[in-house]
Enzyme design. Structure first.
Site, PDB file in Angstrom:
ATOM      1  N   SER A  41      -8.885   7.488  -5.500  1.00  0.00           N
ATOM      2  CA  SER A  41      -7.897   8.134  -5.779  1.00  0.00           C
ATOM      3  C   SER A  41      -7.448   7.371  -6.801  1.00  0.00           C
ATOM      4  O   SER A  41      -6.766   7.037  -6.763  1.00  0.00           O
ATOM      5  CB  SER A  41      -6.508   8.689  -5.050  1.00  0.00           C
ATOM      6  OG  SER A  41      -6.261   7.529  -4.123  1.00  0.00           O
ATOM      7  N   HIS A 154      -9.989  10.752   1.237  1.00  0.00           N
ATOM      8  CA  HIS A 154      -9.910   9.873   2.138  1.00  0.00           C
ATOM      9  C   HIS A 154     -10.034  10.245   3.053  1.00  0.00           C
ATOM     10  O   HIS A 154     -10.692   9.510   4.718  1.00  0.00           O
ATOM     11  CB  HIS A 154      -8.312   9.157   2.617  1.00  0.00           C
ATOM     12  CG  HIS A 154      -7.751   8.436   1.013  1.00  0.00           C
ATOM     13  ND1 HIS A 154      -7.222   7.411   1.575  1.00  0.00           N
ATOM     14  CD2 HIS A 154      -8.570   7.938   0.011  1.00  0.00           C
ATOM     15  CE1 HIS A 154      -6.582   7.154  -0.065  1.00  0.00           C
ATOM     16  NE2 HIS A 154      -7.784   7.048  -0.637  1.00  0.00           N
ATOM     17  N   GLN A 162      -2.907  13.528   0.901  1.00  0.00           N
ATOM     18  CA  GLN A 162      -3.637  12.454   1.139  1.00  0.00           C
ATOM     19  C   GLN A 162      -3.006  11.463   2.545  1.00  0.00           C
ATOM     20  O   GLN A 162      -3.764  11.047   3.218  1.00  0.00           O
ATOM     21  CB  GLN A 162      -3.899  11.624  -0.207  1.00  0.00           C
ATOM     22  CG  GLN A 162      -5.224   9.988  -0.049  1.00  0.00           C
ATOM     23  CD  GLN A 162      -5.227   9.323  -1.232  1.00  0.00           C
ATOM     24  OE1 GLN A 162      -5.468  10.170  -1.945  1.00  0.00           O
ATOM     25  NE2 GLN A 162      -3.873   8.186  -0.898  1.00  0.00           N
ATOM     26  N   GLU A 163      -1.466  11.636   2.469  1.00  0.00           N
ATOM     27  CA  GLU A 163      -0.973   9.913   3.289  1.00  0.00           C
ATOM     28  C   GLU A 163       0.291  10.306   3.850  1.00  0.00           C
ATOM     29  O   GLU A 163       0.532  11.270   3.112  1.00  0.00           O
ATOM     30  CB  GLU A 163      -1.269   8.398   2.594  1.00  0.00           C
ATOM     31  CG  GLU A 163      -2.190   8.083   2.174  1.00  0.00           C
ATOM     32  CD  GLU A 163      -2.090   7.013   1.160  1.00  0.00           C
ATOM     33  OE1 GLU A 163      -1.007   6.667   1.289  1.00  0.00           O
ATOM     34  OE2 GLU A 163      -3.177   6.937   0.230  1.00  0.00           O
ATOM     35  N   GLU A 200      -8.775   5.059   5.934  1.00  0.00           N
ATOM     36  CA  GLU A 200      -7.378   3.607   5.777  1.00  0.00           C
ATOM     37  C   GLU A 200      -7.034   3.644   7.387  1.00  0.00           C
ATOM     38  O   GLU A 200      -5.533   3.161   7.451  1.00  0.00           O
ATOM     39  CB  GLU A 200      -5.860   4.250   5.370  1.00  0.00           C
ATOM     40  CG  GLU A 200      -6.645   4.359   3.589  1.00  0.00           C
ATOM     41  CD  GLU A 200      -5.336   4.234   2.635  1.00  0.00           C
ATOM     42  OE1 GLU A 200      -4.381   4.817   2.830  1.00  0.00           O
ATOM     43  OE2 GLU A 200      -6.111   4.390   1.740  1.00  0.00           O
ATOM     44  N   GLU A 265       5.004  10.023  -2.341  1.00  0.00           N
ATOM     45  CA  GLU A 265       4.490   9.036  -3.640  1.00  0.00           C
ATOM     46  C   GLU A 265       3.643  10.112  -4.253  1.00  0.00           C
ATOM     47  O   GLU A 265       3.005  11.202  -3.838  1.00  0.00           O
ATOM     48  CB  GLU A 265       3.049   7.935  -2.770  1.00  0.00           C
ATOM     49  CG  GLU A 265       2.595   7.652  -4.209  1.00  0.00           C
ATOM     50  CD  GLU A 265       2.138   6.518  -2.608  1.00  0.00           C
ATOM     51  OE1 GLU A 265       2.169   5.882  -1.348  1.00  0.00           O
ATOM     52  OE2 GLU A 265       0.815   6.367  -3.213  1.00  0.00           O
ATOM     53  N   ASP A 290       2.998   5.957  -8.394  1.00  0.00           N
ATOM     54  CA  ASP A 290       1.418   5.291  -8.124  1.00  0.00           C
ATOM     55  C   ASP A 290       0.384   5.429  -9.234  1.00  0.00           C
ATOM     56  O   ASP A 290       1.006   4.749 -10.579  1.00  0.00           O
ATOM     57  CB  ASP A 290       0.996   5.843  -6.750  1.00  0.00           C
ATOM     58  CG  ASP A 290      -0.817   4.958  -7.184  1.00  0.00           C
ATOM     59  OD1 ASP A 290      -1.014   4.035  -7.507  1.00  0.00           O
ATOM     60  OD2 ASP A 290      -1.385   5.637  -5.979  1.00  0.00           O
ATOM     61  N   LYS A 315      -0.331  -1.770  -7.532  1.00  0.00           N
ATOM     62  CA  LYS A 315      -1.951  -2.458  -6.758  1.00  0.00           C
ATOM     63  C   LYS A 315      -2.312  -3.301  -8.213  1.00  0.00           C
ATOM     64  O   LYS A 315      -2.468  -2.918  -9.434  1.00  0.00           O
ATOM     65  CB  LYS A 315      -1.992  -1.598  -7.191  1.00  0.00           C
ATOM     66  CG  LYS A 315      -2.339  -0.136  -6.161  1.00  0.00           C
ATOM     67  CD  LYS A 315      -2.512   1.218  -5.727  1.00  0.00           C
ATOM     68  CE  LYS A 315      -2.805   2.103  -4.639  1.00  0.00           C
ATOM     69  NZ  LYS A 315      -3.027   3.836  -5.405  1.00  0.00           N
ATOM     70  N   HIS A 343      -1.960  -1.615  -0.602  1.00  0.00           N
ATOM     71  CA  HIS A 343      -4.121  -1.875  -0.575  1.00  0.00           C
ATOM     72  C   HIS A 343      -4.904  -0.618  -1.380  1.00  0.00           C
ATOM     73  O   HIS A 343      -4.035  -0.467  -2.120  1.00  0.00           O
ATOM     74  CB  HIS A 343      -4.240  -1.654   1.023  1.00  0.00           C
ATOM     75  CG  HIS A 343      -3.689  -0.543   1.814  1.00  0.00           C
ATOM     76  ND1 HIS A 343      -4.661   0.218   2.787  1.00  0.00           N
ATOM     77  CD2 HIS A 343      -3.235   0.952   1.549  1.00  0.00           C
ATOM     78  CE1 HIS A 343      -4.007   1.252   2.834  1.00  0.00           C
ATOM     79  NE2 HIS A 343      -3.359   1.491   1.433  1.00  0.00           N
ATOM     80  N   LYS A 366       2.074  -1.198   2.142  1.00  0.00           N
ATOM     81  CA  LYS A 366       1.231   0.039   2.357  1.00  0.00           C
ATOM     82  C   LYS A 366       0.043  -0.635   2.269  1.00  0.00           C
ATOM     83  O   LYS A 366      -0.430  -1.673   1.275  1.00  0.00           O
ATOM     84  CB  LYS A 366       1.253   0.725   1.921  1.00  0.00           C
ATOM     85  CG  LYS A 366       1.105   2.219   1.597  1.00  0.00           C
ATOM     86  CD  LYS A 366       1.339   3.313   0.220  1.00  0.00           C
ATOM     87  CE  LYS A 366      -0.154   3.287  -0.489  1.00  0.00           C
ATOM     88  NZ  LYS A 366      -0.299   4.646  -1.099  1.00  0.00           N
TER      89      LYS A 366
END
Ligand code: 2PG
Ligand code: MG
Length: 398
Positions: A41, A154, A162-163, A200, A265, A290, A315, A343, A366
């Site tokens: 992403s 993912h 996504q998370e 992940e 996020e 992000d 990142k 990561h 993370k």
């Protein structure tokens, strides 16, 4: 002064099995290597990842041009430069490329060398990497954000967020944070029929809705004997750039109201500044940029001025050198933004981000779930640092 003798690039593979770049830097006495990660992403404001795009070879994903850039142009430009001068090394790399998004040499070529030089300098100084990286020789262990249910790009399921992460709250040690996370993950596993994992390491079954995924996490926190919110909270990465149907402010305010969510996020796409500003104004929880900031100081500055968020996801490969990353972290912290070192969904056994986190006293890391070695390796590195420093290192407070 310790001179760079030679630099060698090679194509290796990341956790999704895709080609990626490793650089190995040599001095007279030794060598160190670094492997760059790769996102799925990705935002348009990130530094440029150079791939060969030759469909007859590695389905277009090989990185042989970036390897050649390391072996030729970069190796020549850095020969005999002092390994202890990271800013000079990075300045040479930035100037050699000369483009805003590192499109000429590729940010993957540049970053692999930047990190490998830093690692070798630490070895030459006979000091652990986090100590070498730290300005004030003052350290903190980060609170981990573990992505225990994977969705979006993912995973092959129907979740558009996504998370779905958990964050252990107010623990006195990193090992206690990991112990709590372990229990929640194992109890979640028992409640699921399908325990396949996504990129992940989080579980990736189908759910009826995002709400259902959040509710089962709450149940597994309770089953583990913890209080949702007080002992273990929930954090989301929506990765809104990838959403087919964007979500609005009311959706998030309602979620925050209903569930023990402490951090969101990328609730909106990377250029929707007004929506970001509005949400941040209307909530007390952590709002993390992000793709919004892309670890870029100019974009972060706009976010600081407009109060678009209150935390930045960091990142290294969004910006491309160690020095620029340290500068962004410093600038964020001076302006009371939380820093979360991250990561990428395509990652490797490289644990540089764990040391970076400790060295910069970043409050959070993370690195996915407690599954798959490329995720767990960062947590294991932090456990080793905790063990080595004993009582002299504290956990970050959020
Ligand atoms: C994110 C990252 C890491 P990717 O969006 O925060 O979790 O994913 O590396 O695919 O951009
Ligand atoms: Mg993200």
């Amino acid at each position: 002064m310790v001179k760079i003798k030679n630099i060698k690039g090679r194509q290796v593979f990341d956790s999704r099995g895709n080609p990626t770049l490793e650089a190995e830097v040599y001095s007279d006495n030794g060598s160190a290597f670094a492997i760059v990660p790769s996102g799925a992403s990705t935002g348009t404001h990130e530094a440029f990842e150079l791939r060969d795009k030759n469909n007859n070879d590695y389905l277009g994903k090989s990185v042989f041009t970036a390897v050649a850039n390391v072996n030729n142009l970069i190796s020549k430009a850095l020969k005999d430069i002092d390994l202890n001068d990271q800013s000079k090394i990075d300045k040479i790399l930035i100037e050699l490329d000369g483009t805003e998004q590192k499109k000429k040499l590729g940010a993957n070529a540049i970053l692999s060398v930047s990190i490998a030089c830093c690692k070798l300098a630490a070895i030459e100084n006979k000091t652990p990497l986090f100590k070498y990286l730290s300005k004030n020789k003052d350290y903190l262990l980060p609170v981990p954000l573990l992505n225990i249910i994977n969705g979006g790009v993912h995973a092959n399921n129907n979740l558009d967020i996504q998370e779905f992460m958990i964050r252990p709250e107010n623990t006195n040690s990193f090992s206690e944070a990991i112990r709590r996370s372990f229990l929640v993950i194992q109890n979640l596993k028992k409640m699921l029929d399908n325990t396949n994992v996504g990129d992940e390491g989080g579980f990736a079954p189908n759910f009826k809705s995002n709400d259902e995924a959040i509710e089962i996490i709450i149940k597994s926190i309770e089953k583990s004997g913890f209080r949702p919110d007080k002992d273990v909270s929930i954090c989301l990465d929506v990765a809104a750039n990838e959403l087919k149907q964007p979500k609005n402010i009311e959706y998030y305010l309602n979620l925050i109201d209903k569930y023990p969510i402490k951090s969101i996020e990328d609730p909106f796409a990377e250029d929707e500044w007004d929506s970001w500003n509005n949400l941040t104004k209307n909530t007390n929880i952590q709002i993390v940029g992000d793709d919004l900031f892309a670890t870029n100081k100019k974009r972060l500055n706009r976010g600081i001025n407009e109060k678009s968020a209150n935390a930045i996801l960091v990142k290294l490969n969004q910006i491309g050198t160690v020095s620029e990353t340290l500068d962004v972290i410093d600038h964020a912290q001076k302006n009371d933004f939380k820093t979360i070192i991250s990561h990428r969904s395509g990652d490797s056994e490289d644990t540089f981000i764990a040391d970076l986190c400790v060295a910069t006293k970043s409050s959070q890391i993370k690195s996915g779930s407690l599954a798959r070695s490329e995720r767990v390796s960062k947590y294991n590195r932090l456990l080793r640092i905790e063990d080595a420093l004993g009582n002299s290192i504290k956990m970050a407070k959020i």
